[in-house]
Enzyme design. Structure first.
Site, PDB file in Angstrom:
ATOM      1  N   LYS A   1       0.856  -1.203   0.000  1.00  0.00           N
ATOM      2  CA  LYS A   1       0.000   0.000   0.000  1.00  0.00           C
ATOM      3  C   LYS A   1       0.886   1.245   0.000  1.00  0.00           C
ATOM      4  O   LYS A   1       0.679   2.152  -0.816  1.00  0.00           O
ATOM      5  CB  LYS A   1      -0.875   0.001   1.246  1.00  0.00           C
ATOM      6  CG  LYS A   1      -1.535   1.350   1.540  1.00  0.00           C
ATOM      7  CD  LYS A   1      -2.424   1.337   2.761  1.00  0.00           C
ATOM      8  CE  LYS A   1      -1.671   1.583   4.032  1.00  0.00           C
ATOM      9  NZ  LYS A   1      -1.399   2.999   4.367  1.00  0.00           N
ATOM     10  N   ASN A   2       1.870   1.283   0.900  1.00  0.00           N
ATOM     11  CA  ASN A   2       2.652   2.513   1.063  1.00  0.00           C
ATOM     12  C   ASN A   2       3.643   2.760  -0.064  1.00  0.00           C
ATOM     13  O   ASN A   2       4.154   3.874  -0.200  1.00  0.00           O
ATOM     14  CB  ASN A   2       3.341   2.525   2.429  1.00  0.00           C
ATOM     15  CG  ASN A   2       2.320   2.692   3.552  1.00  0.00           C
ATOM     16  OD1 ASN A   2       1.160   3.034   3.282  1.00  0.00           O
ATOM     17  ND2 ASN A   2       2.717   2.426   4.766  1.00  0.00           N
TER      18      ASN A   2
ATOM     19  N   CYS B   1      -4.674  12.991  12.389  1.00  0.00           N
ATOM     20  CA  CYS B   1      -5.409  11.714  12.297  1.00  0.00           C
ATOM     21  C   CYS B   1      -5.287  11.051  13.667  1.00  0.00           C
ATOM     22  O   CYS B   1      -4.684  11.601  14.587  1.00  0.00           O
ATOM     23  CB  CYS B   1      -4.844  10.835  11.194  1.00  0.00           C
ATOM     24  SG  CYS B   1      -3.243  10.145  11.611  1.00  0.00           S
TER      25      CYS B   1
ATOM     26  N   ARG C   1      -8.633  -0.220   4.553  1.00  0.00           N
ATOM     27  CA  ARG C   1      -7.715   0.753   3.940  1.00  0.00           C
ATOM     28  C   ARG C   1      -6.400   0.080   3.578  1.00  0.00           C
ATOM     29  O   ARG C   1      -5.740   0.465   2.635  1.00  0.00           O
ATOM     30  CB  ARG C   1      -7.426   1.899   4.915  1.00  0.00           C
ATOM     31  CG  ARG C   1      -8.601   2.775   5.214  1.00  0.00           C
ATOM     32  CD  ARG C   1      -8.186   3.983   6.011  1.00  0.00           C
ATOM     33  NE  ARG C   1      -7.077   4.685   5.355  1.00  0.00           N
ATOM     34  CZ  ARG C   1      -6.512   5.784   5.859  1.00  0.00           C
ATOM     35  NH1 ARG C   1      -6.915   6.276   6.998  1.00  0.00           N
ATOM     36  NH2 ARG C   1      -5.530   6.379   5.217  1.00  0.00           N
TER      37      ARG C   1
ATOM     38  N   ASP D   1       4.623   0.552  11.973  1.00  0.00           N
ATOM     39  CA  ASP D   1       3.377  -0.026  11.443  1.00  0.00           C
ATOM     40  C   ASP D   1       3.180  -1.473  11.865  1.00  0.00           C
ATOM     41  O   ASP D   1       2.128  -2.043  11.573  1.00  0.00           O
ATOM     42  CB  ASP D   1       3.374   0.055   9.911  1.00  0.00           C
ATOM     43  CG  ASP D   1       3.281   1.488   9.439  1.00  0.00           C
ATOM     44  OD1 ASP D   1       3.500   1.724   8.234  1.00  0.00           O
ATOM     45  OD2 ASP D   1       3.030   2.374  10.271  1.00  0.00           O
TER      46      ASP D   1
ATOM     47  N   ARG E   1       0.574  14.846  12.540  1.00  0.00           N
ATOM     48  CA  ARG E   1       1.042  14.634  11.161  1.00  0.00           C
ATOM     49  C   ARG E   1       1.334  15.963  10.440  1.00  0.00           C
ATOM     50  O   ARG E   1       0.752  16.264   9.419  1.00  0.00           O
ATOM     51  CB  ARG E   1       0.041  13.802  10.362  1.00  0.00           C
ATOM     52  CG  ARG E   1      -0.528  12.579  11.041  1.00  0.00           C
ATOM     53  CD  ARG E   1       0.400  11.411  11.197  1.00  0.00           C
ATOM     54  NE  ARG E   1       0.911  10.790  10.013  1.00  0.00           N
ATOM     55  CZ  ARG E   1       0.338   9.775   9.358  1.00  0.00           C
ATOM     56  NH1 ARG E   1      -0.813   9.323   9.784  1.00  0.00           N
ATOM     57  NH2 ARG E   1       0.891   9.248   8.291  1.00  0.00           N
TER      58      ARG E   1
END
Ligand code: EPZ
Length: 423
Positions: free
Chosen positions: A22-23, A118, A400, A308, A123
């Site tokens: 994803k990243n 978030c 997500r 993560d 952030r």
């Protein structure tokens, strides 16, 4: 909003395919803004964040077509470009800020909404702003939007970031690829997603060296051409699924996994009593013997332990023998999974950036709530080995970053199902 019901069901056995990262994909897709020619991404993950990035790029005038059930993204940006990235989309996903560098490089101006905070932290974007300003951009904040311009085009520069920000490194790489002259980025992030972006930009004709180290050199070119690029394997999905047999017992082979993507993570698994074996198709994971042992974890930029994977590791350590201390050094508020795990009987004390986990024999299923992407999957991992039923609500967070999590886990023997939440 859906919820996921998990019932502890003993050891897991079989194979789990790991998707594209994803990243990495969220940084590769904006690269299409850098060229008039098509950029095709293969091994793309099927996730809601990818659909959000697709919406954002479409609002800017780029085209993204999902082919082969979403595993291939055919992108292009050859028409009129709208330089404004609207708050309504950006607020849903921070990675939207990765259009700033490419828009500046292609157009010489951009108006990008600040993402806003978030669940895991404020952030801010100061490191992005400093890095792009070093390339000659003038950036000011007005009514929640960054107004950026580089009238005479970007010019190469030497810049050292105060912190090895992943996103700021990616914005700098994409902007410097089309700047006039040579750029050197110091204290650059070293994540595999950075390496993947550099490889994609090089395939498009960029001249980049040093990716994966703290110093990256970019020789600006006049234009970039199209390319086809495979998205690198998702090391965070990989680490997440490696923890499933670690928590439940059994043996699971994570297809596509490679040790070099999760080296520091594997060191901690080894210390906790988990064996990781490289096979031709990926990584095979099982418990060495007996109960998991407590280990201490500190999250750091790559190649350190990934932030993560912190929530997922905590789920494992809840039933380890002994006391573990987890220190979260990347984000200021990333222990929201702790009170939810405590509802399942975990014994966790959070003080600022430290969480102390006193191992218990077994967790007990309970209704819990997902608060962010990685916290939600840590609750599912905990539920896989808990006594009884765990109901995880707000799983839109999960979708997500994880493709069909219930299918992948059910395929190795988990008792897990997704149900529509009564509104
Ligand atoms: C990327 O976010 C990832 N997201 C995050 O993954 C990941 O947790 C993070 O890198 C760290 O590895 C994507 O790649 C889309 P940073 P990014 O800039 O680029 C502070 C997930 O779960 N900071 O390296 O936003 C920031 O507040 C997500 O997949 C500034 O202060 O991370 C944070 O505390 C979550 N000013 C720290 O640095 C800035 O200008 C790390 O941020 C930028 C960042």
């Amino acid at each position: 909003m859906d919820k996921i019901i998990v019932r502890g069901n003993g050891p897991l056995n079989g194979q789990i395919p790991i998707a594209g990262a994803k990243n990495a994909c969220l940084a590769l897709m904006p690269a299409t803004l850098l060229s008039e020619e098509p950029l095709t991404l293969t091994n793309a993950p099927r996730l809601s964040d990818i659909r959000t990035m697709t919406q954002l790029l479409a609002s800017l005038g780029a085209e993204v077509t999902a082919l082969q059930d979403g595993k291939v993204l055919a992108t292009s940006c050859h028409g009129e470009i709208n330089p404004v990235a609207d708050y309504e989309i950006v607020r849903k996903m921070r990675a939207s800020n990765l259009v700033l560098g490419p828009l500046l490089a292609r157009l010489g101006h951009a108006v990008v909404s600040l993402p806003g905070g978030c669940a895991i932290g404020a952030r801010p974007m100061d490191i992005h702003i400093d890095a792009l300003s070093a390339l000659g951009a003038e950036i000011e904040l007005r009514e929640g939007y960054l107004h950026a311009k580089a009238a005479g085009g970007l010019r190469g520069a030497v810049h050292e970031m105060r912190f090895a920000s992943v996103g700021a490194t990616e914005n700098f790489l994409m902007a410097a690829s089309l700047a006039k002259g040579t750029s050197v980025l110091k204290n650059a992030a070293r994540e595999p997603e950075i390496v993947d972006l550099a490889r994609c930009l090089r395939a498009m004709g960029a001249q980049i060296e040093g990716e994966g180290t703290s110093t990256i050199t970019i020789e600006g070119v006049d234009r970039l051409h199209g390319a086809t690029h495979p998205v690198v394997t998702d090391r965070i999905e990989l680490g997440t699924y490696m923890l499933a047999p670690a928590i439940c017992g059994g043996e699971v082979e994570c297809l596509g996994g490679r040790i070099e993507l999760v080296e520091s993570f594997c060191e901690k698994l080894d210390a906790a009593g988990i064996s990781v074996e490289e096979t031709e198709r990926g990584l095979k994971v099982r418990r060495k013997n007996g109960r998991i042992r407590a280990v201490d974890v500190v999250t750091e930029p790559f190649p350190g332990f990934p932030t993560d994977l912190q929530a997922q590791m905590m789920a494992l350590l809840c039933t380890a023998e002994g006391t573990s201390v987890l220190e979260e050094k990347i984000f200021e508020n990333r222990f929201m999974h702790a009170p939810e795990l405590a509802r399942m009987g975990a014994r966790i004390e959070v003080h600022g950036g430290h969480a102390t986990v006193h191992g218990v024999e077994k967790l007990k299923g309970a209704p819990v709530m997902a608060t962010d992407l990685r916290a939600s999957v840590s609750l599912i991992l905990a539920g896989l080995a808990a006594e009884g039923e765990t109901i995880v609500s707000r799983v839109y967070h999960l979708d997500r970053g994880y493709e069909r999590v219930e299918d992948k886990l059910r395929a190795v023997g988990a008792q897990i199902e997704r149900v529509k939440e009564d509104t």
